[in-house]
Design an enzyme around this catalytic site. Structure first.
Site, PDB file in Angstrom:
ATOM      1  CE  LYS A  87      -4.140   1.011   2.447  1.00  0.00           C
ATOM      2  NZ  LYS A  87      -4.906   1.074   3.762  1.00  0.00           N
TER       3      LYS A  87
HETATM    4  C1  E4P Z   1      -7.826   1.524   4.109  1.00  0.00           C
HETATM    5  O1  E4P Z   1      -7.490   0.922   3.280  1.00  0.00           O
HETATM    6  C2  E4P Z   1      -7.875   2.776   4.671  1.00  0.00           C
HETATM    7  O2  E4P Z   1      -6.719   3.239   5.015  1.00  0.00           O
HETATM    8  C3  E4P Z   1      -9.152   3.087   5.799  1.00  0.00           C
HETATM    9  O3  E4P Z   1      -9.987   2.573   5.301  1.00  0.00           O
HETATM   10  C4  E4P Z   1      -9.336   4.554   6.252  1.00  0.00           C
HETATM   11  O4  E4P Z   1     -10.389   4.534   7.002  1.00  0.00           O
HETATM   12  P1  E4P Z   1     -10.722   5.616   7.832  1.00  0.00           P
HETATM   13  O5  E4P Z   1     -10.852   6.775   7.239  1.00  0.00           O
HETATM   14  O6  E4P Z   1     -11.743   4.946   8.932  1.00  0.00           O
HETATM   15  O7  E4P Z   1      -9.603   5.776   8.871  1.00  0.00           O
END
Ligand code: E4P
Length: 217
Positions: A87
């Protein structure tokens, strides 16, 4: 639409996996910190455990922001397990790193995406997945689902292969609307996945059926 769970919590990952509908897991540095995981070895081991629990793509995020460091970190993460997807944040060096990973057979998830322009860049660089943050867009008084529709249209018109992975999901309705808008994947907290089960008429109907079943038991 594929279902990923958005957590680093092993109990929640197991619970979602036992439903039989889980296709993968996404994590981020905040979710890892929430589980109290500290140090490179512990982080690597945690990703390995998640890979052993779930047979699907597991996103592991780099914490470097400079191209060479991102590449080195991403190579280490990718070496943990074939299902690891690296990622990478949507920044200039991130785009360069995504292109490098794509050219070298390492799959990526471009994260922190908030606009269609960013989505085009990530697709051009060869990102495997693109993570637009629906909930955070809604929080800032814009329409997160509208962005999913726009990116879905652009990717379809342009023939881009990058999969739209709707992230920052806050509730079950978000999941339904992402499916409607053309997301390829939705990564959700466990509560939002379980929220899809809920309907008061289901509960009322089941109570009545069980009551009536006693009459012929
Ligand atoms: C996942 O890939 C993301 O980092 C995550 O969904 C972010 O979510 P949030 O906005 O609730 O922190």
């Amino acid at each position: 639409m594929k279902f990923f769970i958005d957590t680093a919590n092993l109990a929640q990952i197991k619970e979602a996996n036992e439903l039989g509908i889980l296709d993968g897991v996404t994590t981020n540095p905040s979710l890892m910190a929430k589980e109290g995981i500290k140090g490179e070895e512990a982080v690597m081991n945690h990703y390995k455990t998640i890979c052993e629990l779930v047979d699907g793509d597991i996103s592991a995020e780099v914490v470097s922001t400079e191209f060479n460091a991102m590449v080195e970190e991403g190579k280490k993460l990718a070496a943990i397990h074939p299902n690891i997807v690296v990622k990478v944040p949507m920044i200039k060096d991130g785009i360069k790193a995504i292109k490098w990973f794509s050219d070298n057979g390492i799959r990526t998830n471009c994260t922190l995406v908030f606009s269609a322009g960013q989505a085009i860049l990530a697709a051009k660089a060869g990102a495997t997945y693109l993570s637009p943050f629906i909930g955070r867009i809604d929080d800032s008084n814009w329409d997160g689902i509208e962005l999913i529709s726009q990116i879905s249209h652009i990717y379809s018109v342009q023939g881009y292969k990058t999969e739209i992975l709707a992230a920052s999901i806050r509730n079950a309705l978000h999941i339904v609307r992402c499916a409607e808008a053309g997301a390829d994947v939705c990564t959700c907290p466990l509560d939002s996945i379980l929220g899809l089960l809920k309907h008061p008429l289901t509960d009322i109907g089941l109570a009545k059926f069980l009551e009536d079943a006693k009459k012929f038991a």
